[in-house]
Design a protein around this motif. Structure first.
Motif, PDB file in Angstrom:
ATOM      1  N   UNK A 152      26.510  77.935  55.386  1.00 43.35           N
ATOM      2  CA  UNK A 152      27.692  78.804  55.381  1.00 43.35           C
ATOM      3  C   UNK A 152      28.884  77.996  55.902  1.00 43.35           C
ATOM      4  N   UNK A 153      29.842  77.734  55.048  1.00 44.15           N
ATOM      5  CA  UNK A 153      30.911  76.784  55.360  1.00 44.15           C
ATOM      6  C   UNK A 153      31.651  77.048  56.677  1.00 44.15           C
ATOM      7  N   UNK A 154      32.090  78.281  57.009  1.00 45.91           N
ATOM      8  CA  UNK A 154      32.827  78.435  58.273  1.00 45.91           C
ATOM      9  C   UNK A 154      31.998  78.095  59.509  1.00 45.91           C
ATOM     10  N   UNK A 155      30.680  78.111  59.372  1.00 50.76           N
ATOM     11  CA  UNK A 155      29.795  77.768  60.493  1.00 50.76           C
ATOM     12  C   UNK A 155      29.348  76.313  60.391  1.00 50.76           C
ATOM     13  N   UNK A 156      30.310  75.402  60.151  1.00 57.96           N
ATOM     14  CA  UNK A 156      29.995  73.983  60.012  1.00 57.96           C
ATOM     15  C   UNK A 156      31.013  73.139  60.770  1.00 57.96           C
ATOM     16  N   UNK A 157      30.598  71.930  61.113  1.00 58.42           N
ATOM     17  CA  UNK A 157      31.468  70.979  61.794  1.00 58.42           C
ATOM     18  C   UNK A 157      31.018  69.571  61.410  1.00 58.42           C
ATOM     19  N   UNK A 158      31.989  68.676  61.184  1.00 61.05           N
ATOM     20  CA  UNK A 158      31.705  67.345  60.648  1.00 61.05           C
ATOM     21  C   UNK A 158      32.327  66.284  61.551  1.00 61.05           C
ATOM     22  N   UNK A 159      31.612  65.219  61.767  1.00 58.77           N
ATOM     23  CA  UNK A 159      32.197  64.093  62.500  1.00 58.77           C
ATOM     24  C   UNK A 159      33.323  63.479  61.664  1.00 58.77           C
ATOM     25  N   UNK A 160      34.425  63.136  62.319  1.00 57.09           N
ATOM     26  CA  UNK A 160      35.562  62.578  61.585  1.00 57.09           C
ATOM     27  C   UNK A 160      35.178  61.280  60.878  1.00 57.09           C
ATOM     28  N   UNK A 161      34.357  60.460  61.510  1.00 55.83           N
ATOM     29  CA  UNK A 161      33.962  59.200  60.881  1.00 55.83           C
ATOM     30  C   UNK A 161      33.231  59.450  59.563  1.00 55.83           C
ATOM     31  N   UNK A 162      32.320  60.428  59.561  1.00 54.91           N
ATOM     32  CA  UNK A 162      31.585  60.753  58.331  1.00 54.91           C
ATOM     33  C   UNK A 162      32.521  61.334  57.284  1.00 54.91           C
ATOM     34  N   UNK A 163      33.459  62.168  57.713  1.00 57.91           N
ATOM     35  CA  UNK A 163      34.456  62.743  56.802  1.00 57.91           C
ATOM     36  C   UNK A 163      35.245  61.638  56.108  1.00 57.91           C
ATOM     37  N   UNK A 164      35.674  60.660  56.884  1.00 60.96           N
ATOM     38  CA  UNK A 164      36.446  59.555  56.319  1.00 60.96           C
ATOM     39  C   UNK A 164      35.605  58.707  55.367  1.00 60.96           C
ATOM     40  N   UNK A 165      34.329  58.543  55.688  1.00 63.33           N
ATOM     41  CA  UNK A 165      33.448  57.721  54.849  1.00 63.33           C
ATOM     42  C   UNK A 165      33.300  58.306  53.448  1.00 63.33           C
ATOM     43  N   UNK A 166      33.329  59.631  53.341  1.00 66.04           N
ATOM     44  CA  UNK A 166      33.161  60.274  52.022  1.00 66.04           C
ATOM     45  C   UNK A 166      34.498  60.732  51.435  1.00 66.04           C
ATOM     46  N   UNK A 167      35.602  60.392  52.113  1.00 61.69           N
ATOM     47  CA  UNK A 167      36.949  60.752  51.637  1.00 61.69           C
ATOM     48  C   UNK A 167      37.170  62.258  51.565  1.00 61.69           C
ATOM     49  N   UNK A 168      36.588  62.990  52.509  1.00 62.62           N
ATOM     50  CA  UNK A 168      36.832  64.424  52.579  1.00 62.62           C
ATOM     51  C   UNK A 168      36.232  65.191  51.418  1.00 62.62           C
ATOM     52  N   UNK A 169      36.803  66.339  51.135  1.00 64.74           N
ATOM     53  CA  UNK A 169      36.303  67.160  50.033  1.00 64.74           C
ATOM     54  C   UNK A 169      36.890  66.650  48.717  1.00 64.74           C
ATOM     55  N   UNK A 198      27.713  81.335  64.877  1.00 68.17           N
ATOM     56  CA  UNK A 198      28.970  80.737  65.325  1.00 68.17           C
ATOM     57  C   UNK A 198      30.188  81.204  64.538  1.00 68.17           C
ATOM     58  N   UNK A 199      30.000  81.914  63.424  1.00 71.00           N
ATOM     59  CA  UNK A 199      31.142  82.296  62.590  1.00 71.00           C
ATOM     60  C   UNK A 199      30.806  83.513  61.738  1.00 71.00           C
ATOM     61  N   UNK A 200      31.862  84.064  61.148  1.00 69.64           N
ATOM     62  CA  UNK A 200      31.705  85.162  60.194  1.00 69.64           C
ATOM     63  C   UNK A 200      32.389  84.787  58.890  1.00 69.64           C
ATOM     64  N   UNK A 201      31.685  85.008  57.787  1.00 69.04           N
ATOM     65  CA  UNK A 201      32.236  84.799  56.452  1.00 69.04           C
ATOM     66  C   UNK A 201      32.550  86.166  55.863  1.00 69.04           C
ATOM     67  N   UNK A 202      33.805  86.361  55.505  1.00 67.67           N
ATOM     68  CA  UNK A 202      34.224  87.683  55.050  1.00 67.67           C
ATOM     69  C   UNK A 202      34.003  87.847  53.542  1.00 67.67           C
ATOM     70  N   UNK A 203      33.365  88.953  53.173  1.00 60.53           N
ATOM     71  CA  UNK A 203      33.145  89.293  51.768  1.00 60.53           C
ATOM     72  C   UNK A 203      34.010  90.496  51.433  1.00 60.53           C
ATOM     73  N   UNK A 204      34.983  90.280  50.554  1.00 58.46           N
ATOM     74  CA  UNK A 204      35.861  91.387  50.150  1.00 58.46           C
ATOM     75  C   UNK A 204      36.232  91.213  48.682  1.00 58.46           C
TER      76      UNK A 204
END
Length: 269
Positions: A152-169, A198-204
């Motif tokens: 569930x995407x809102x309940x996620x966290x990524x290390x900045x180094x890993x984010x940079x390695x894959x060039x983000x989304x 850790x989070x809520x994903x809203x369905x509307x």
């Protein structure tokens, strides 16, 4: 001077979600014992979004409001606009963190240095913040991930180094940028599972997923072929159900025939 507290860049993409945006921002601001940097990337909303952004402006490191190239491109832009941080995440304007939810994910990664990212449990809520269900998260398995996105995407966290390695989304994806990201992050290391909410994903009624199902499937097929080389049977069978009109024997034959054709097509091209 480096902050003594863990730092996290939180990007909030928004388009006409002003009625929820304040709740999303409040849920970030309420996180204690971390240093957060917030970027609100508004895609030119014509509701009250800008008014809400201005209300919270003192907590926001960067914001803008104009048409853009889509959610994924906006998220990448937001991360680049913010100070370099230890961790990166995004929170859609209609989702929220739970109390200490972001803090608990940071603490997990601070303790478990070998994971490149963490995903946790999440609730599914309605437009009025009532809990409708829990998101079907599970312990990590690449086999299960190929069957569907249990993260569930809102309940996620990524290390900045890993984010940079894959060039983000990947900005080529408008529906499944998160599903694609998990596959690409796996090439950098393992994803940890925090078995706490850790989070809520809203369905509307206005969610992109509800209103763009064909695009969701098309992007899923594309990213699965890109990342694992094929589209599993489960996916094509699920997509073919859109052609089901009744529970008749003939209808079942038609749906299965379409699924077989799609399965073959997606293995050949």
């Amino acid at each position: 001077m480096k902050s003594l507290k863990p730092t996290v860049a939180v990007v909030v993409p928004n388009l006409n979600q002003g009625r929820y945006l304040g709740q999303a921002l409040e849920s970030i601001i309420a996180q204690d014992n971390i240093t957060y940097y917030i970027a609100v990337m508004d895609a030119g909303s014509d509701d009250n979004s800008v008014e809400v952004i201005r209300k919270y402006e003192k907590h926001i490191e960067f914001w803008r409001s104009h048409p853009d190239d889509g959610q994924a491109a906006a998220i990448n832009e937001g991360v680049e606009r913010l100070p370099h941080s230890d961790y990166v995440c995004w929170l859609n304007a209609d989702d929220v963190f739970l109390e200490d939810g972001l803090v608990r994910m940071i603490n997990f990664l601070e303790t478990n240095k070998h994971f490149v990212a963490v995903y946790a449990k999440a609730y599914i809520t309605d437009a009025h913040n009532n809990i409708k269900d829990t998101y079907p998260t599970t312990s990590f398995s690449q086999s299960e991930l190929s069957r569907g996105c249990f993260i569930c995407q809102p309940a996620t966290l990524i290390r900045r180094q890993a984010w940079d390695e894959v060039d983000g989304v990947d900005p080529d994806f408008h529906m499944c940028m998160d599903y694609d990201l998990w596959w690409r992050l796996l090439k950098q290391g393992d994803l940890g599972y925090l078995q706490e909410y850790t989070a809520c994903s809203r369905d509307h009624t206005d969610t992109k997923t509800r209103n763009n199902k064909d695009l969701h499937f098309n992007e899923s097929f594309l990213l699965l072929k890109k990342n694992i080389g094929y589209v599993p049977w489960h996916w094509v069978k699920s997509y073919s159900l859109k052609y089901k009109r009744s529970d008749s024997f003939i209808d079942k034959i038609i749906v299965n025939f379409i699924a077989v054709l799609l399965y073959i097509k997606n293995q050949l091209y």
